[in-house]
Scaffold this motif. Sequence first.
Motif, PDB file in Angstrom:
ATOM      1  N   VAL A  25       0.841  -1.203   0.000  1.00 22.87           N
ATOM      2  CA  VAL A  25       0.000   0.000   0.000  1.00 22.87           C
ATOM      3  C   VAL A  25       0.875   1.251   0.000  1.00 22.87           C
ATOM      4  CG1 VAL A  25      -1.649   1.323   1.376  1.00 22.87           C
ATOM      5  CG2 VAL A  25      -1.969  -1.128   1.077  1.00 22.87           C
ATOM      6  N   LEU A  28       2.168   1.850  -3.447  1.00 24.05           N
ATOM      7  CA  LEU A  28       1.071   2.253  -4.333  1.00 24.05           C
ATOM      8  C   LEU A  28       0.694   3.710  -4.100  1.00 24.05           C
ATOM      9  CD1 LEU A  28      -1.193  -0.919  -4.051  1.00 24.05           C
ATOM     10  CD2 LEU A  28      -0.048  -0.134  -6.132  1.00 24.05           C
ATOM     11  N   LEU A  29       0.607   4.103  -2.824  1.00 21.22           N
ATOM     12  CA  LEU A  29       0.236   5.487  -2.492  1.00 21.22           C
ATOM     13  C   LEU A  29       1.289   6.459  -2.998  1.00 21.22           C
ATOM     14  CD1 LEU A  29      -1.064   5.132   1.166  1.00 21.22           C
ATOM     15  CD2 LEU A  29      -2.401   5.762  -0.840  1.00 21.22           C
ATOM     16  N   ASP A  49      -0.740  11.642   2.001  1.00 12.42           N
ATOM     17  CA  ASP A  49      -2.126  11.407   1.582  1.00 12.42           C
ATOM     18  C   ASP A  49      -3.163  11.866   2.606  1.00 12.42           C
ATOM     19  OD1 ASP A  49      -1.600   9.401   3.498  1.00 12.42           O
ATOM     20  OD2 ASP A  49      -3.087   8.074   2.596  1.00 12.42           O
ATOM     21  N   CYS A 130      -4.532   9.795  -4.152  1.00 18.11           N
ATOM     22  CA  CYS A 130      -5.258   9.097  -3.084  1.00 18.11           C
ATOM     23  C   CYS A 130      -5.104   9.941  -1.825  1.00 18.11           C
ATOM     24  CB  CYS A 130      -4.659   7.724  -2.794  1.00 18.11           C
ATOM     25  SG  CYS A 130      -3.885   6.849  -4.181  1.00 18.11           S
ATOM     26  N   CYS A 150      -5.158   4.294  -7.490  1.00 21.75           N
ATOM     27  CA  CYS A 150      -5.609   4.160  -6.099  1.00 21.75           C
ATOM     28  C   CYS A 150      -6.570   3.006  -5.874  1.00 21.75           C
ATOM     29  CB  CYS A 150      -6.274   5.448  -5.625  1.00 21.75           C
ATOM     30  SG  CYS A 150      -5.246   6.918  -5.767  1.00 21.75           S
ATOM     31  N   TYR A 152      -7.048  -0.199  -5.258  1.00 20.16           N
ATOM     32  CA  TYR A 152      -6.573  -1.480  -4.742  1.00 20.16           C
ATOM     33  C   TYR A 152      -7.202  -1.660  -3.362  1.00 20.16           C
ATOM     34  CZ  TYR A 152      -3.130  -0.950  -8.432  1.00 20.16           C
ATOM     35  OH  TYR A 152      -2.533  -0.763  -9.645  1.00 20.16           O
ATOM     36  N   THR A 155      -5.337   0.003  -0.494  1.00 15.96           N
ATOM     37  CA  THR A 155      -5.324   1.471  -0.601  1.00 15.96           C
ATOM     38  C   THR A 155      -6.664   2.040  -0.140  1.00 15.96           C
ATOM     39  OG1 THR A 155      -3.991   1.095  -2.582  1.00 15.96           O
ATOM     40  CG2 THR A 155      -4.707   3.336  -2.174  1.00 15.96           C
ATOM     41  N   HIS A 158      -6.690   1.818   3.603  1.00 12.97           N
ATOM     42  CA  HIS A 158      -5.789   2.826   4.176  1.00 12.97           C
ATOM     43  C   HIS A 158      -6.499   4.182   4.266  1.00 12.97           C
ATOM     44  CE1 HIS A 158      -1.645   4.654   4.704  1.00 12.97           C
ATOM     45  NE2 HIS A 158      -2.311   5.718   4.263  1.00 12.97           N
ATOM     46  N   GLU A 159      -7.119   4.603   3.172  1.00 13.93           N
ATOM     47  CA  GLU A 159      -7.785   5.910   3.175  1.00 13.93           C
ATOM     48  C   GLU A 159      -9.007   5.906   4.096  1.00 13.93           C
ATOM     49  OE1 GLU A 159      -6.149   8.283   2.175  1.00 13.93           O
ATOM     50  OE2 GLU A 159      -4.743   7.252   0.851  1.00 13.93           O
TER      51      GLU A 159
END
Length: 257
Positions: A25, A28-29, A49, A130, A150, A152, A155, A158-159
């Motif tokens: 993650v 990716l972010l 983010d 993201c 974003c 996934y 992800t 996470h957000e």
Amino acid sequence: SFANVLLCKEEVAAIEVDASQELSVSKLLERANRDRTPDVDEPSLIGGDIALKPEAERNADPCTSRGCLWLKYTDGKVYIPYYIANHYSYREREIIVRGLESFSAVSCIRFRPYQNGDHEWLSIESRNGCYSYVGRQGGAQTVSLSRQGCLYHGTVQHELLHALGFNHEQTRSDRDNHIRVHWDNIIDDMEYNFYKIDTLNQGTPYDYNSVMQYERYAFSKNNLPTMEPIPNSNVSFGQATQMSQNDITRLNRLYQC
């Protein structure tokens, strides 16, 4: 048809499995937000983010101490309305919904579709990169999950954890017992991403495997590590592709599930 729906779900799973085997993650972010150019109506970000309100400090104190938790109902559940913008494809929407629904299996959090009369909700949109605000802000609060990079499972989680009130693991108040920050290797003007905050750790240990932990080279200006685990510098960290057991425990303690 029903068969097509099943196929789409399987395709979603297959696409995600491929991605999760490659990148954490954290990676990716960082990749999704690296060359972000925000629109004029978008917030500035901290920590890569985390969205900030214009009047907010660059390093705001943890909002959970000021009452930014989402409200709990008499049945013990926390219902959080969401609205998914209609610019996502069916497959993209499925990834988002799967991320939202993953919380109900492990906690008292229940994300539910927006209804008329809701006065606070998550507005999930494909903006630039993201990002999310930390904790409940009131009204419509944007969670940006860009279609470019974003979408996934980890992800999305996470957000959503940011929106529920969580900060990054490496900004934990007890960080220095577990991570040594190499300030000299951090991109200039990005040091604030590593400032500690007075986090509510919910009595849980520091978690190298948290989906909120960034990886060794996060915000590096010279391809040298910005973070190193201590006392054992070889410990793997920042490789999570989804919520860890600690993330789940912390969530349940914060919301007293």
